[in-house]
Design a protein around this motif. Structure first.
Motif, PDB file in Angstrom:
ATOM      1  N   PHE A 228      71.824 -20.889  61.190  1.00 14.38           N
ATOM      2  CA  PHE A 228      71.542 -19.561  60.307  1.00 14.38           C
ATOM      3  C   PHE A 228      71.433 -18.548  61.441  1.00 14.38           C
ATOM      4  O   PHE A 228      70.924 -18.604  62.595  1.00 14.38           O
ATOM      5  N   TYR A 229      72.112 -17.320  61.234  1.00 13.07           N
ATOM      6  CA  TYR A 229      72.400 -16.239  62.158  1.00 13.07           C
ATOM      7  C   TYR A 229      71.443 -15.161  61.398  1.00 13.07           C
ATOM      8  O   TYR A 229      71.761 -14.763  60.226  1.00 13.07           O
ATOM      9  N   TYR A 230      70.382 -14.665  62.033  1.00 11.21           N
ATOM     10  CA  TYR A 230      69.580 -13.552  61.457  1.00 11.21           C
ATOM     11  C   TYR A 230      69.169 -12.518  62.418  1.00 11.21           C
ATOM     12  O   TYR A 230      68.852 -12.700  63.671  1.00 11.21           O
ATOM     13  N   HIS A 231      68.855 -11.273  61.540  1.00 15.36           N
ATOM     14  CA  HIS A 231      68.038 -10.080  62.545  1.00 15.36           C
ATOM     15  C   HIS A 231      66.800  -9.782  61.981  1.00 15.36           C
ATOM     16  O   HIS A 231      66.376 -10.048  60.816  1.00 15.36           O
ATOM     17  N   ILE A 232      65.898  -9.764  62.945  1.00 17.39           N
ATOM     18  CA  ILE A 232      64.377  -9.269  62.549  1.00 17.39           C
ATOM     19  C   ILE A 232      64.192  -8.069  61.995  1.00 17.39           C
ATOM     20  O   ILE A 232      64.941  -6.972  62.426  1.00 17.39           O
ATOM     21  N   LYS A 233      63.886  -8.054  60.731  1.00 23.31           N
ATOM     22  CA  LYS A 233      63.704  -6.894  59.896  1.00 23.31           C
ATOM     23  C   LYS A 233      62.504  -6.696  59.759  1.00 23.31           C
ATOM     24  O   LYS A 233      62.076  -5.269  59.244  1.00 23.31           O
ATOM     25  N   GLY A 234      61.431  -7.563  59.374  1.00 23.85           N
ATOM     26  CA  GLY A 234      60.205  -7.155  59.059  1.00 23.85           C
ATOM     27  C   GLY A 234      59.092  -8.555  59.570  1.00 23.85           C
ATOM     28  O   GLY A 234      59.658  -9.414  60.413  1.00 23.85           O
ATOM     29  N   SER A 235      58.009  -8.466  58.914  1.00 23.73           N
ATOM     30  CA  SER A 235      57.046  -9.651  59.423  1.00 23.73           C
ATOM     31  C   SER A 235      57.714 -11.005  59.069  1.00 23.73           C
ATOM     32  O   SER A 235      57.308 -11.947  59.702  1.00 23.73           O
ATOM     33  N   GLY A 236      58.393 -11.296  57.852  1.00 22.80           N
ATOM     34  CA  GLY A 236      58.872 -12.505  57.630  1.00 22.80           C
ATOM     35  C   GLY A 236      59.874 -13.025  58.503  1.00 22.80           C
ATOM     36  O   GLY A 236      59.678 -14.160  58.927  1.00 22.80           O
ATOM     37  N   THR A 237      60.935 -12.351  58.994  1.00 20.77           N
ATOM     38  CA  THR A 237      61.839 -12.791  59.904  1.00 20.77           C
ATOM     39  C   THR A 237      61.087 -12.735  61.211  1.00 20.77           C
ATOM     40  O   THR A 237      62.020 -13.613  62.151  1.00 20.77           O
ATOM     41  N   LYS A 238      60.221 -11.982  61.534  1.00 20.83           N
ATOM     42  CA  LYS A 238      59.504 -12.085  62.686  1.00 20.83           C
ATOM     43  C   LYS A 238      58.918 -13.184  62.878  1.00 20.83           C
ATOM     44  O   LYS A 238      58.861 -13.935  64.060  1.00 20.83           O
ATOM     45  N   TYR A 239      58.191 -13.998  62.124  1.00 22.77           N
ATOM     46  CA  TYR A 239      57.819 -15.127  62.022  1.00 22.77           C
ATOM     47  C   TYR A 239      58.529 -16.184  62.199  1.00 22.77           C
ATOM     48  O   TYR A 239      58.462 -17.142  63.172  1.00 22.77           O
ATOM     49  N   ILE A 240      59.641 -16.205  61.631  1.00 21.42           N
ATOM     50  CA  ILE A 240      60.650 -17.232  61.644  1.00 21.42           C
ATOM     51  C   ILE A 240      61.206 -17.178  63.168  1.00 21.42           C
ATOM     52  O   ILE A 240      61.517 -18.325  63.706  1.00 21.42           O
ATOM     53  N   SER A 241      61.394 -15.896  63.671  1.00 24.05           N
ATOM     54  CA  SER A 241      61.917 -15.988  65.028  1.00 24.05           C
ATOM     55  C   SER A 241      60.868 -16.808  65.848  1.00 24.05           C
ATOM     56  O   SER A 241      61.429 -16.965  67.090  1.00 24.05           O
ATOM     57  N   ASN A 242      59.833 -16.538  65.833  1.00 28.31           N
ATOM     58  CA  ASN A 242      58.752 -17.327  66.683  1.00 28.31           C
ATOM     59  C   ASN A 242      58.839 -18.870  66.335  1.00 28.31           C
ATOM     60  O   ASN A 242      57.931 -19.305  67.467  1.00 28.31           O
TER      61      ASN A 242
END
Length: 251
Positions: free
Chosen positions: A62-76
């Motif tokens: 999966f390729y994704y861009h941090i947009k908010g708290s949800g994707t920020k959580y996933i990135s960690n």
């Protein structure tokens, strides 16, 4: 569609706020195809819709861009962590075509589904031209993971830091002067896809666009991603995300 707990093999930042995550899958991967997406569980009530970037025998990417708290959580999340995924969801790209001259146009995070799409189309002896664009070098850094040996590739950036200093629509118009295409696939910002679709229709080229609308449920329950089309009200998560451009109301 499956709900599957997957072990994260890798979750790396490849530029700015753009991430590439690889997970092990034994169920969902058997039914996945280019252009589909997954709802990934985060720290919020709602899951996050992420396009399928690539897959191998037992790995989904999966390729994704941090947009908010949800994707920020996933990135960690780290290697060895478990993430619950829901999918595959939606209707992907039609790859059951052979010996066609195909143009693929992608911008920004819309580049995500194109690596798998290109590989599947090459398996059917199709000729591929690929135009990829973004605002700067970081926005197209995912292209470092592509194999361009068998395709004709043009890279565009707004600031000229990589490739040509122009946008994907301008490049599309210019190569139509010396190329004839059987089909166009596109994914990226709405304004880009609308323009690509209009140009394709004007030139009698079949065109398919993968929409990137905001979603709540992702499974045809709510109305969060509903759009008006020339064939009635549709839901991007269920009827799409890939639509024939002639069915879309192009602004």
């Amino acid at each position: 569609m499956f709900l599957e707990d997957c072990e994260i093999l890798e979750n790396i930042c490849i530029s700015d706020n753009n991430f590439l995550m690889r997970v092990l899958s034994t169920k969902a991967i058997k039914h996945s195809k280019a252009g589909q997406f997954f709802m990934l569980k985060s720290n919020t009530y709602l899951r996050r819709p992420i396009s399928l970037y690539y897959m191998t025998d037992n790995t989904l990417e999966f390729y994704y861009h941090i947009k908010g708290s949800g994707t920020k959580y996933i990135s960690n999340l780290k290697s060895g962590d478990i993430i619950n995924i829901q999918g595959p969801l939606g209707n992907g790209f039609d790859t059951n075509i052979e010996n066609n001259n195909i143009l693929i146009i992608a911008g920004g995070v819309g580049i995500a589904p194109m690596k798998l799409l290109i590989d599947k189309l090459l398996e059917k002896n199709n000729k591929i031209t690929f135009i990829a664009g973004g605002s700067n070098s970081g926005s197209v850094s995912i292209l470092n993971f592509f194999n361009f040996d068998s395709i004709n590739t043009f890279i565009c950036t707004d600031d000229g830091s990589v490739g040509e200093k122009l946008n994907t629509v301008q490049k599309f118009r210019s190569i139509l002067d010396y190329n004839k295409f059987d089909r166009v696939y596109t994914c990226g910002p709405t304004i880009m896809m609308n323009l690509v679709s209009k140009i394709a229709i004007e030139n009698n080229i079949e065109c398919y666009a993968s929409l990137e609308n905001m979603m709540a449920c992702g499974v045809n329950v709510c109305l969060g991603c509903s759009i008006k089309t020339n064939i009635g009200q549709k839901k991007v998560c269920y009827d799409g995300p890939v639509f024939n451009s002639k069915d879309l109301i192009l602004e």
